[in-house]
Design an enzyme around this catalytic site. Structure first.
Site, PDB file in Angstrom:
ATOM      1  N   ASP A  99       0.861  -1.175   0.000  1.00 24.52           N
ATOM      2  CA  ASP A  99       0.000   0.000   0.000  1.00 24.52           C
ATOM      3  C   ASP A  99       0.903   1.233   0.000  1.00 24.52           C
ATOM      4  OD1 ASP A  99      -2.487   1.490   0.450  1.00 24.52           O
ATOM      5  OD2 ASP A  99      -3.207  -0.368   1.339  1.00 24.52           O
ATOM      6  N   ASP A 200      -3.185   4.513  -2.210  1.00 27.47           N
ATOM      7  CA  ASP A 200      -4.271   5.008  -1.361  1.00 27.47           C
ATOM      8  C   ASP A 200      -4.738   6.403  -1.805  1.00 27.47           C
ATOM      9  OD1 ASP A 200      -5.600   4.477   1.377  1.00 27.47           O
ATOM     10  OD2 ASP A 200      -4.820   6.501   1.637  1.00 27.47           O
ATOM     11  N   HIS A 327     -11.302  -3.710   3.533  1.00 22.31           N
ATOM     12  CA  HIS A 327     -11.228  -3.310   4.946  1.00 22.31           C
ATOM     13  C   HIS A 327     -12.013  -2.034   5.241  1.00 22.31           C
ATOM     14  CE1 HIS A 327      -8.450  -0.883   2.770  1.00 22.31           C
ATOM     15  NE2 HIS A 327      -8.257  -0.096   3.818  1.00 22.31           N
ATOM     16  N   ASP A 328     -12.591  -1.402   4.217  1.00 25.76           N
ATOM     17  CA  ASP A 328     -13.313  -0.141   4.425  1.00 25.76           C
ATOM     18  C   ASP A 328     -14.825  -0.312   4.407  1.00 25.76           C
ATOM     19  OD1 ASP A 328     -11.075   1.461   4.685  1.00 25.76           O
ATOM     20  OD2 ASP A 328     -10.926   1.859   2.546  1.00 25.76           O
TER      21      ASP A 328
END
Ligand code: NOJ
Length: 550
Positions: A99, A200, A327-328
């Site tokens: 990431d 990101d 994960h969001d």
């Protein structure tokens, strides 16, 4: 260097490190745990891993607040453990992507500490603004996590911008020195052997000159001004020219609110693309705008429309990244499927996106049909965004109603530890887990599903294997059928050799099985299904995949 686009034949697995597997007994997921599970990931048919941030971080946003980009956090096992995992993955023919979080750093990063003291060359690394004589903030933009987008710094006696948490200060990407830092970070990991990046909120990195007020949006003020900002393309081109062109790396960009047309400005393969794939928020935005979507009833027609839009508009031009969980967002079974028909709906949802054209990503725990988590006390939540919403945003709703909203909407719903077995702490750790384990781990866990040929886990394996062996899934045209149905999603994939029919029922009601006129199911083979008996009525959340060989 020639781009091989190897990612087009792959299926990726996303690891959110804190909750994947603890290997050293301290209660926190880590790279020792990942190393133990490399064969498991490979056994799914996955050939790539995306790691959510592994870098040193104070953990305000669970690692998305980075305090050192050139190291691996000790709590995850440090650099030695990372290199072991990287080599272990490569030995198994798997790629690894990291990431890259460079819209912002942690306020604990050395750059920020020096910048707030105006120590050069760091003075202009961030977006600083003085106090206005009228006492107002530098502009009216909102932070996506905590209040307004500005925080006062006592040391520098100025405001700094934070589009996310207060401890995540936005970098000033207009400063060439900051872009040099980004390029150094990229080179550092690529030279180590990493195969690419998930970038990101990369579409936020260029802010418009003068940081004008947003006079249009009622909430999330500023988002249409800093998303796809004026120099974004130029900066991505610079990263490509100075770094990516020298490596055969994959670049996956997170892009909130992106449309297929906009995406093609960056990923059109005929046009010297600056990115390879985009994480669009189609599944979520299909329901409503940004985070509020989770409080609206699920609407299949909207979801189908967005899927089809992306499948058709990118076709032959750019490549889709496919996902349904990360994960969001809350768990898909709880959102788009049914906890009552958990196994059936988990399998159906797997097929609904795995047979589309693009590169699928699977989020840890999705492959066993993990569900949302239902804590009894809001204090149990960890996520900065969730906590802000609950504790700081005024509303007239009762505490019970508000807690219920968190169950369905919080990012923590998908951040509980992976349920490996029915043993203590779901086999995630021998210590005290850093976060709550979902109580349903005795019924939903990897170990039980390994031994059951009909489990969700083994269904994923079958679906992925089919995806890899069927040329129509890799290359074929996509066509949606029965678009007006609000209960069933039907699509075909077709190339010169094969035609596939995918039928996904998104309801617990019985509905009539319908195939498009030119697809004779009696001549086709049913190659994948989640019920043993298949009649002319679709059972709750039934899914079928038929194959016609030409
Ligand atoms: C997107 C990431 O996926 C999310 O987890 C994070 O909180 C924000 N960007 C800020 O970095």
């Amino acid at each position: 260097m020639e781009k091989k686009r190897w990612y087009k034949d792959m299926v990726f697995y996303q690891i959110w490190p804190r909750s994947f597997k603890d290997g050293d007994g301290d209660g926190m997921g880590d790279l020792h745990g990942v190393f133990e599970k490399l064969d498991y990931i490979k056994s799914l048919g996955c050939d790539g891993i995306w790691f959510s941030p592994l870098y040193p971080s104070p953990g305000v946003d669970c690692g998305y607040d980075i305090s050192n980009y050139l190291d691996i956090a000790e709590e995850f096992g440090g650099m030695a453990a990372f290199k072991k995992v990287l080599d272990g993955a490569h030995e198994r023919g798997m790629k690894v992507i990291m990431d890259l979080v460079v819209n912002h750093t942690s306020t604990e990063h050395e750059w920020f500490k020096k910048s707030r003291q105006r120590i050069d060359p760091y003075t202009d690394y961030y977006i600083w603004r003085p106090k206005k004589s009228n006492g107002r903030l530098p502009n009216n933009w909102d932070s996506l996590f905590e209040g307004k987008a500005w925080a006062w710094d006592d040391v520098r006696q100025e405001y700094y911008m934070h589009l996310f948490a207060i401890e995540q200060a936005d970098l000033n990407m207009d400063n060439p020195l900051v872009r040099e830092e980004v390029k150094n970070i990229l080179k550092f990991w690529l030279d180590m052997g990493v195969d690419g990046f998930r970038e990101d909120v990369i579409t936020f990195i260029s802010k418009p000159e003068g940081l004008p007020n947003d006079n249009y949006m009622p909430a999330s003020k500023g988002i249409f001004m800093f998303n796809h900002g004026p120099h974004l393309h130029e900066y991505l081109e610079e990263f490509k020219r100075d770094v990516f062109d020298k490596y055969d790396a994959m670049i996956l960009a997170e892009a909130p609110l992106v449309t297929p047309k906009k995406a093609l400005e960056y990923i059109d393969e005929k046009n010297e693309p600056v990115l390879d794939m985009m994480i669009q928020f189609a599944t979520q935005e299909a329901d409503s705008f940004m985070t509020d979507y989770i409080h609206m009833p699920f609407n299949l027609k909207k979801l189908k429309r967005t899927y089809t839009k992306w499948q058709t508009q990118l076709d032959g031009k750019g490549w889709n990244m496919l996902y349904i969980e990360n994960h969001d967002h809350p768990r898909m079974v709880s959102r788009y499927g049914s906890e009552k028909y958990r196994e059936e709906s988990a399998k159906m949802l797997a097929v609904s996106y795995l047979f589309q054209k693009g590169t699928p990503f699977i989020y840890q725990g999705q492959e066993i049909g993990m569900t949302n988590w239902y804590p009894t006390d809001p204090e149990m939540y960890e996520d900065v965004q969730t906590r802000w919403q609950y504790f700081n945003v005024a509303t007239r709703k009762s505490p019970e109603k508000r807690l219920e909203r968190l169950w369905h909407g919080s990012r923590d719903s998908a951040r509980t530890p992976v349920q490996w077995s029915a043993e203590a702490n779901a086999g995630f750790t021998t210590g005290t887990p850093w976060f709550y384990v979902n109580e349903n781990y005795t019924e939903i866990n990897v170990a039980d599903q390994e031994g059951d040929p009909d489990s969700v886990l083994n269904f994923y394996r079958k679906a992925i294997e089919l995806r890899k062996t069927l040329s129509a899934v890799r290359h074929g045209n996509y066509t949606e059928h029965f678009k007006s149905s609000s209960k069933v999603y039907t699509y075909t994939r077709e190339d010169k050799r094969q035609k596939l029919l995918v039928v996904c029922s998104f309801t617990d009601k019985a509905v009539k099985m319908k195939a498009p006129k030119d697809f004779d199911t009696s001549k086709a083979t049913l190659i994948l299904a989640n019920y043993k008996e298949n009649t002319d009525i679709l059972k709750p959340y039934e899914v079928r995949v038929y194959l016609l060989s030409k």
